[in-house]
Enzyme design. Structure first.
Site, PDB file in Angstrom:
ATOM      1  N   HIS A 120       0.969  -1.047  -0.113  1.00 33.83           N
ATOM      2  CA  HIS A 120       0.001  -0.034   0.035  1.00 33.83           C
ATOM      3  C   HIS A 120       0.810   1.230   0.059  1.00 33.83           C
ATOM      4  CE1 HIS A 120      -3.762   2.372   2.157  1.00 33.83           C
ATOM      5  NE2 HIS A 120      -3.107   2.634   0.851  1.00 33.83           N
ATOM      6  N   GLU A 123       2.339   1.453  -3.447  1.00 38.11           N
ATOM      7  CA  GLU A 123       1.657   2.202  -4.304  1.00 38.11           C
ATOM      8  C   GLU A 123       1.398   3.570  -4.367  1.00 38.11           C
ATOM      9  OE1 GLU A 123      -2.749   3.582  -3.915  1.00 38.11           O
ATOM     10  OE2 GLU A 123      -2.684   1.435  -3.270  1.00 38.11           O
ATOM     11  N   HIS A 124       1.519   4.243  -2.895  1.00 38.18           N
ATOM     12  CA  HIS A 124       1.572   5.673  -3.112  1.00 38.18           C
ATOM     13  C   HIS A 124       2.947   6.291  -3.415  1.00 38.18           C
ATOM     14  CE1 HIS A 124      -1.906   6.838  -0.173  1.00 38.18           C
ATOM     15  NE2 HIS A 124      -2.169   5.562  -0.467  1.00 38.18           N
ATOM     16  N   GLU A 221      -4.394   6.985   7.230  1.00 37.72           N
ATOM     17  CA  GLU A 221      -5.647   6.576   6.252  1.00 37.72           C
ATOM     18  C   GLU A 221      -6.172   5.260   6.650  1.00 37.72           C
ATOM     19  OE1 GLU A 221      -6.319   4.062   2.028  1.00 37.72           O
ATOM     20  OE2 GLU A 221      -4.573   5.229   2.237  1.00 37.72           O
TER      21      GLU A 221
END
Length: 1036
Positions: A120, A123-124, A221
């Site tokens: 994750h 991905e960012h 998040e």
């Protein structure tokens, strides 16, 4: 997910897949565009993209790719071409279809073995700069320099996907260059890892003596994600059902494990997973395949050699006996029943998702068992009111290598645990014994036919997401698309063995020992324990810091990277395409007809105003809308009605509609909108259903109403943690315009609390009695206008059915005086058309805009912050300037302040059609500091700290939404609902073109400057002592 909304994704339900994309399955980069746009780019089938693709031959070499398979898929009007890359083994699928909204996606199988969130965070981070584009956040810069209809990235449990779509060929090439360079050649700077992943930062960055805290976009998040009890439960369910490999960890990141990830580990994960040999490329649309292959080969794949990625997910070892487990969560202050906050589900491990036909059958079986009031589990679990609704985890899940099926309840009492277990076991026995009615099966197969014919703007994206999991585990994505073939094969299986489905239930549920029973209960000290654990983790990290480390932390807070200017085509069309529609009056009811290539579907809408509805009934309108199509009508009880709707339509819905006037902030139209669709052959049946709802709805079943009320209240409560920014904006706006005030009553925190009160009532008789009163005012042809979208060949038949429908409901016509007769204004739908069709608008002469600051204290770890300012209506000369300002301020100032510095998941500004300029933040660790950032954005604009290029990029971004494609089903809706004609829209486009730097400085000072504006503020978040002590705040 509500029991009324469950459907199986295997049937290629595009709208559901897109909802899951934005809400449920994935962790996203944020700030996406396009998936929620109700617009499309369908072209007639006279084009030749599919025919061109059929010319390819197996074994053909194209730019170092080899064609492996060419397959026509008539169900979906496309040709599928499978290829592989000769040097690296990269897999490629092209779906050639006559759709100008072209899509690209690349996905990698990403299988983490810990919960640090490495896929994750990666991905960012890959989108924060690359070799060719080493600027700060090229992804976010391209949002403002592109005509894209969608840009985002997703992290699933076992893959990471990077999709975009656009209608512009040059834009496609530009975006493809950015995406290829990002995923294969990212910079992966340590600074970007700190920003996107996690870091230690001083609570006040300018004061090195202030305490250290954890910050980071993904860190915050995931704290926000797990503020949602249902998301927390779903994560535990997957981890515990599939405990042997990658599904045992949290791919998005467990907040307390994220700080264990190092920058070196991030780079290593990229090196081992982001390689062409581990990649699957997908393209869709009408652009030439050869061009895509050449660019991908030259810019990326030519620089790699084949490797053997060790990323495969082994099958889960099958248990020899069922397991039981328990988890805890935070209490929900807004739960429909505070004494019933437990969740219980049984989850069954099924077969491998690469067996496409078996998965089709299991998904169909799941829908038969749980979908709608005729399903056995609905009857057994929902109607006895043991819980408030199905758990949102309920249903078929094909997102992991082995599929699973889950059944259970949320909002139940702990004492009912054994009862629910017994009901589930007994229901399975009953299904094995009696099976399913033939009409239930036919209704479901009818739904599949509808879903294949319905055209969506997001078709390419839905297609990419639909095939992703199966393809990720080396299943055949093309076989997955042969839906009619699966239906035919299923019919044959059922013909040969009438107990075919019952045998499946016996095998997968009754005899299946790989079953997990997971319960969840609230713990009053849950949040305290979480805070304590985070404090311990923080203390552990700080203990290991040297003096030099402390100095580095202080210095790195101000680092910024250089910007690179990307060249983007800016060839906007000067004039928009016109939508031709006609308005006629039938029996005194205006009807708009819009001829479109709807692929054998007919789409119907009706708008009914509620001007005559007494004020005390208004708050009940959303409840009325949610139940009116689910209580039964005519000779049909609610179960028969549901079955009939499934068999004969693509769905029937009613929803509140509040439409602000385009010329005056204090005028609006209030009403409800009826929507439905059907296959052309079912037109009479669809209108008969509407006639029965108008003429003889059933309001005599209190138990049925209670079930629907509990589900609605539970769904509203669950939605706050996901859509908190929307609730904050709605609340902040309520004191600024009459439209916004009513919007808060219908869809804001007021409605959430109202539905909680209704759900807590022991006797709903008084509510039930209000529904026929509301019906008399709302379902009244006197206050109605209709719209029909259909093919030219079927329009006259559709018009005849509409006329019969209007005649059938004529007895309901009654001229009722508005509640306040002096405040109705009549506006023609199209002043130039000369039609008598009009909209009746309401004004509120006693409404006075005022300042208001509201704080909702909720059991969350993060905040949702909003400030709204009363500005100008849509047709005002300054509206376009405020739209450009909002987009530019978001990209050039607020993104950096709220996300990069503040650590929030997202934030920005928008200019709404209701004439309000809104600031917002999403999953934000800060509260009042973010309000200061909003003010800083205004001062930044007033001081003209932007360039002409910033303005041009903002215009490009706004135009990508204004000129987005429109689906055949939605053509003409702007005029029908809002009175926005093509001429009005064209004038707005021209004003956007004309916006200058002087305009932006002027509107920033005139509308947004301190002392110049009337504003409202709202925050949803955890306990905040400083706000509680501030008398200027209303604390809820």
């Amino acid at each position: 997910m509500s029991a009324e909304k469950i459907c199986a994704s295997i049937f290629f339900d595009i709208d559901k897949i897109c909802t899951l994309i934005s809400k449920k399955i994935f962790f996203e980069i944020g700030l996406f565009r396009g998936v929620c746009s109700f617009q499309s780019s369908w072209r007639s089938r006279g084009s030749s993209a599919g025919e061109r693709a059929l010319q390819y031959t197996v074994g053909q070499k194209i730019h170092r790719f080899t064609v492996k398979q060419v397959t026509a898929v008539p169900d979906l009007f496309l040709t599928a071409v499978k290829l592989s890359h000769d040097a690296t083994g990269a897999q490629y699928l092209h779906a050639a279809r006559d759709d100008s909204n072209n899509l690209f996606s690349v996905q990698f199988r990403t299988t983490p073995m810990d919960s640090t969130g490495v896929p994750h965070i990666l991905e960012h981070t890959v989108l924060c700069g690359s070799q060719r584009f080493p600027c700060r956040d090229p992804f976010f810069k391209m949002l403002n320099r592109s005509l894209s209809t969608f840009m985002n990235a997703f992290t699933a449990s076992d893959y990471t996907m990077y999709p975009f779509s656009t209608q512009n060929a040059k834009d496609f090439q530009n975006l493809l260059s950015v995406y290829l360079d990002a995923v294969f050649f990212p910079c992966l700077r340590e600074l970007d890892f700190w920003q996107e992943g996690w870091r230690l930062e001083h609570e006040t960055p300018t004061h090195p003596s202030s305490r250290l805290v954890f910050k980071g976009v993904v860190f915050n998040e995931m704290k926000g994600v797990f503020s949602d009890n249902e998301r927390l439960y779903a994560q535990h369910l997957q981890n515990k059902l599939l405990p042997d490999h990658t599904y045992a960890v949290v791919s998005g990141g467990e907040p307390l494990a994220i700080p264990d990830l190092t920058w070196e580990q991030l780079k290593h994960f990229h090196a081992t997973h982001y390689h062409p040999s581990n990649a699957r490329f997908f393209t869709y649309g009408d652009l030439p395949l050869e061009q895509h292959l050449q660019q991908i080969e030259e810019e990326a794949l030519s620089k790699f050699e084949r490797t053997e990625p060790n990323t495969a997910v082994p099958p889960q070892t099958h248990w020899d006996k069922p397991r039981v487990d328990h988890v805890t969560c935070r209490p929900d202050a807004l739960a429909p029943d505070p004494m019933k906050q437990n969740t219980l589900c049984m989850s069954y491990l099924l077969g491998d998702i690469t067996d496409t036909f078996e998965v089709f059958i299991l998904s169909l079986l799941s829908s038969l068992m749980i979908s709608g009031p005729n399903s056995p589990f609905y009857k057994a679990l929902i109607e006895p009111e043991i819980g408030s609704d199905f758990s949102s985890s309920v249903g078929f899940d094909g997102s992991t290598r082995q599929a699973s099926f889950t059944i259970g309840l949320q909002g139940m009492a702990e004492d009912d645990t054994e009862t629910v277990k017994h009901i589930i076991a007994q229901s399975i026995d009953d299904i094995i014994a009696t099976g399913f009615e033939e009409e239930q099966i036919e209704a479901l197969l009818h739904k599949i036919e509808i879903q294949m014919k319905h055209q969506s703007t997001s078709f390419g994206l839905a297609l990419a997401s639909y095939i992703a999991s199966c393809w990720n585990h080396d299943g055949d994505p093309v076989q997955l698309l042969k839906i009619s073939e699966n239906v035919s094969r299923f019919r044959q299986c059922l013909k040969e063995n009438p107990r075919y489905l019952q045998d499946k239930v016996q095998h997968y549920f009754k005899d299946n020992t790989h079953r997990l029973t997971l319960t969840m209960s609230p713990d009053e000290s849950f949040l305290e324990k979480q805070a304590e654990a985070e404090e311990q983790k923080l203390h552990q990290k700080i203990q290991n810091l040297s003096d030099a480390d402390h100095k580095d932390i202080y210095e790195k807070d101000g680092l910024m990277s250089l910007l690179l200017l990307l060249q983007v085509c800016s060839c906007w069309p000067l004039r928009m395409q016109k939508t031709i529609s006609y308005i006629y009056c039938l029996g005194g009811v205006p009807v708009q007809y819009c001829e479109q290539p709807t692929n054998g579907m007919v789409y119907f809408r009706a708008m009914c105003n509620l001007n005559s509805l007494p004020e005390d009934l208004k708050i009940y309108v959303p409840l009325f809308c949610s139940v009116i199509t689910k209580l039964g009508c005519g000779e049909l009880d609610y179960r028969q009605q549901a079955q009939r709707i499934e068999l004969k339509t693509g769905g029937m819905s009613v929803s509140p509609q509040i439409i602000p006037d385009t010329d005056d902030l204090d005028l609006y139209e209030q009403g409800i909108i009826l929507s439905s669709s059907c296959l052309e052959r079912n037109l009479p049946d669809m209108f008969q259903l509407w006639s029965d709802i108008f003429n003889s709805p059933r309001f005599d079943d209190e138990q049925r109403l209670r079930v629907l009320v509990m589900m609605s209240a539970q769904e509203l409560s669950n939605g706050i943690s996901y859509s908190g920014h929307m609730y904050a904006m709605t609340r902040a706006a309520r004191s600024l315009t009459p439209t916004a005030d009513l919007q808060e009553a219908f869809s804001g925190m007021d409605q959430v609390k109202f539905m909680k009160r209704i759900a807590e009532m022991t006797d709903l008789t008084s509510v039930l009695r209000k529904l026929p009163r509301i019906k008399r005012h709302l379902l009244n042809p006197e206050n109605m206008r209709c719209a029909v979208n259909a093919t030219p060949q079927k329009m006259s038949e559709a018009a005849g059915e509409v006329e019969r429908f209007i005649g059938n409901i004529a007895a309901n016509r009654k001229e009722r005086k508005p509640v306040r007769p002096t405040v109705v204004e009549v506006r023609p739908l199209d002043p130039q058309a000369g039609s008598s069709a009009s909209r009746k608008l309401i004004s509120e002469p006693h409404f006075k805009p005022c300042q208001m600051k509201t704080y909702f204290q909720l059991p969350f770890n993060v905040n949702f912050v909003s400030e709204c300012v009363r500005a100008v209506p849509f047709t005002h000369a300054d509206y376009a300037s405020l739209c450009i300002l909002a987009r530019m301020m978001t990209a050039k100032f607020l993104h950096g302040e709220i996300r990069e510095k503040g650590g929030a998941y997202g934030g920005g500004a928008r200019m709404g059609g209701g004439g309000l300029f809104s600031f917002y933040s999403y999953r934000d660790p800060n509260s009042t500091q973010t309000l200061s950032a909003f003010r800083g954005g205004v001062e930044w604009a007033r001081a003209a700290k932007f360039t002409q290029q910033d303005i041009d990029e903002a215009k490009l971004s706004v135009f990508s939404a204004v000129d987005a494609p429109v689906a055949p089903s939605d053509k003409g809706l702007g005029r029908f609902l809002n009175g926005i004609t093509d001429e009005i829209k064209q004038r707005y486009r021209e004003r956007l073109f004309a916006v200058t730097d002087k305009n932006l400085i002027d509107v920033a000072g005139r509308y947004l400057g301190v002392g110049q504006q009337t504003c409202g503020v709202a925050i949803l978040g955890p306990e905040n002592e400083s706000i509680r002590k501030d008398p200027s705040w209303v604390v809820k």
